[in-house]
Design an enzyme around this catalytic site. Structure first.
Site, PDB file in Angstrom:
ATOM      1  N   TYR A 109     -15.973   6.459  -0.865  1.00 48.15           N
ATOM      2  CA  TYR A 109     -15.998   7.600  -1.525  1.00 48.15           C
ATOM      3  C   TYR A 109     -16.867   9.097  -0.071  1.00 48.15           C
ATOM      4  CZ  TYR A 109     -12.791   8.395  -5.276  1.00 48.15           C
ATOM      5  OH  TYR A 109     -12.121   8.648  -6.312  1.00 48.15           O
ATOM      6  N   LYS A 138     -15.441  -7.070  -6.899  1.00 46.24           N
ATOM      7  CA  LYS A 138     -13.792  -7.842  -6.425  1.00 46.24           C
ATOM      8  C   LYS A 138     -15.638  -9.174  -5.906  1.00 46.24           C
ATOM      9  CE  LYS A 138     -10.123  -8.867  -4.998  1.00 46.24           C
ATOM     10  NZ  LYS A 138      -9.342  -9.457  -6.013  1.00 46.24           N
ATOM     11  N   ASP A 195     -12.497   5.077 -10.679  1.00 48.95           N
ATOM     12  CA  ASP A 195     -11.280   6.136 -10.118  1.00 48.95           C
ATOM     13  C   ASP A 195     -10.762   5.105 -11.207  1.00 48.95           C
ATOM     14  OD1 ASP A 195     -10.336   8.483  -9.237  1.00 48.95           O
ATOM     15  OD2 ASP A 195      -9.225   7.948  -7.809  1.00 48.95           O
ATOM     16  N   ASP A 207      -8.198   6.130 -14.928  1.00 48.22           N
ATOM     17  CA  ASP A 207      -6.757   6.392 -15.087  1.00 48.22           C
ATOM     18  C   ASP A 207      -6.102   5.666 -15.686  1.00 48.22           C
ATOM     19  OD1 ASP A 207      -7.703   8.849 -13.582  1.00 48.22           O
ATOM     20  OD2 ASP A 207      -5.436   8.593 -12.768  1.00 48.22           O
TER      21      ASP A 207
HETATM   22  C1  IPM Z   1     -11.626  12.212 -10.905  1.00 44.95           C
HETATM   23  C2  IPM Z   1     -10.844  12.891  -9.734  1.00 44.95           C
HETATM   24  C3  IPM Z   1     -11.368  12.579  -8.045  1.00 44.95           C
HETATM   25  C4  IPM Z   1     -11.938  11.897  -8.104  1.00 44.95           C
HETATM   26  C5  IPM Z   1     -10.646  13.351  -6.783  1.00 44.95           C
HETATM   27  C6  IPM Z   1     -10.298  15.071  -7.211  1.00 44.95           C
HETATM   28  C7  IPM Z   1     -11.117  13.672  -5.729  1.00 44.95           C
HETATM   29  O1  IPM Z   1      -9.423  11.677  -9.173  1.00 44.95           O
HETATM   30  O2  IPM Z   1     -12.835  12.624 -10.947  1.00 44.95           O
HETATM   31  O3  IPM Z   1     -11.659  10.844 -11.344  1.00 44.95           O
HETATM   32  O4  IPM Z   1     -11.474  10.562  -7.555  1.00 44.95           O
HETATM   33  O5  IPM Z   1     -13.475  11.223  -8.415  1.00 44.95           O
HETATM   34 MG    MG Z   2     -10.087   9.308 -10.475  1.00 45.40          MG
END
Ligand code: IPM
Ligand code: MG
Length: 360
Positions: free
Chosen positions: A146, A195, A251, A255
């Site tokens: 990032y 990894k 990240d 999710d």
């Molecule tokens: C999260 C989001 C962010 C990230 C985006 C909006 C930049 O997906 O907080 O997980 O990737 O960290």
């Molecule tokens: Mg995210």
């Protein structure tokens, strides 16, 4: 003494869920006889519309001057929103990344807990859902891909893009220490996800995490490759206590964790630095498709407000109050559309907040 809280409603469903969470916070502050000052701060698309940039120096300073920040969500529909005509460094997401970096928020805590009442919304096999799970992800938040150098250029006539993944041992160590400290207060297990069969950065994570583990003989460290972890999360999530991982893996896996917990609308998060200061936000996005309709699930933001009270204001009981009220609301059969199932009562964003307040 009054607490100072910065509020970043942001974009999409952000303003609706932050308004709902603020109402709940106000009720809890009243219960404990605390006074609070709120400061509204613009970030993301909302800031672009007013200032032309996703995060101003002033907005960052307002956040720094507060005890904690509660955020909704930022960003819009990448296909239709004018924000995405701007160069990448001026888009809403760049504001969030600059805020995380500017506040030094290196540890992102994302708890994924399956409320027994939400088993019907869990997409996993019945026996897996029945076993339940309670995982705490500690995602490193200010390093890795990032924040590495990136560029796109033409090399030998071909468009070529470069992103770099860099970690130094100190960045790894402080994230690992957070994970071990948290594990100590939970079930005493850390799983490092990496990894290391391919990446040098992962081999550094392994080496440093093994060193940190020596200071925590009461915590058990195990190590898992990220592709296997993605599989294990759907096969047997109950095996995990604290999952420690770098920014990009975190990240993606968070999710996945939100989905198995029933809905991304259920997962709070806390982003912390070395002090008690933190930024609290739902793990989900701005959901532009349902923005402004009053139907978004505010529970993740309400639980984030609970985490704010616990981690930044030392109001541990307030967090328990909020979580118990959420459990009661679910047990009483109230659901927003994302977690709705047959036989339940469908409610909107504001109504959900009021029902939680009634049960505090
Ligand atoms: C999260 C989001 C962010 C990230 C985006 C909006 C930049 O997906 O907080 O997980 O990737 O960290
Ligand atoms: Mg995210």
């Amino acid at each position: 003494m009054a607490y100072n809280i910065a509020l970043i409603p942001g974009d999409g469903i952000g303003p609706e869920v932050v308004a709902a969470a603020k109402k709940v916070m106000d009720a809890v502050f009243k219960k404990y006889d605390k006074t609070v000052n709120y400061k509204e701060v613009l970030m993301g698309g909302a800031s672009i519309d007013v200032h032309g940039v996703p995060l101003t120096e002033e907005a960052l300073a307002d956040c720094k001057a507060s005890d904690a920040v509660l955020m909704g969500s930022i960003g819009g529909d990448a296909k239709t929103s004018p924000w995405y005509q701007l160069e990448p460094s001026k888009r809403p997401e760049a504001g969030l990344l600059a805020l995380r970096k500017g506040l030094g928020l290196f540890a992102n805590l994302r708890p994924a807990y399956l409320y027994p009442e939400l088993k019907a919304a869990c997409p996993l096999k019945e026996e897996v859902a029945d076993a339940g799970f309670d995982v705490m992800m500690v995602r490193e938040l200010t390093g890795g891909l990032y924040f590495g150098e990136r560029h796109t250029e033409v090399v030998d006539g071909l468009r070529t893009a470069v992103d770099t993944l860099t970690y130094n041992e100190e960045e790894v160590r402080r994230a690992a220490v957070k994970a071990f400290e948290i594990a100590r207060k939970r079930r005493g297990q850390v799983t490092l996800v990496d990894k290391a069969n391919v990446l040098d950065s992962s081999r550094l994570w392994r080496a440093v995490t093994n060193e940190v583990a020596k200071d925590y003989p009461d915590v058990e460290l195990s190590i898992m490759l990220v592709d296997n972890c993605a599989m294990q999360l759907v096969k047997n999530p109950a095996q995990f206590d604290v999952v420690l991982t770098e920014n990009m893996f975190g990240d993606i896996l968070s999710d996945e964790m939100s989905m198995i917990a029933g809905s991304i609308g259920m997962l709070p998060s806390a982003s912390l630095n070395e002090s008690k200061f933190g930024l609290y936000e739902p793990s989900g996005g701005s959901a532009p498709d349902i923005a402004g309709q009053g139907i978004a699930n505010p529970i993740a933001t309400i639980l984030s407000a609970g985490m704010l009270m616990k981690y930044s204001l030392d109001m541990d009981e307030a967090f328990d109050d909020i979580q118990n009220a959420v459990k009661k609301v679910l047990a009483d059969g109230f659901r927003t559309i994302d977690i709705f199932s047959e036989g339940c009562t469908k409610v909107g964003t504001a109504e959900m907040a009021d029902l939680i307040i009634e049960r505090l």
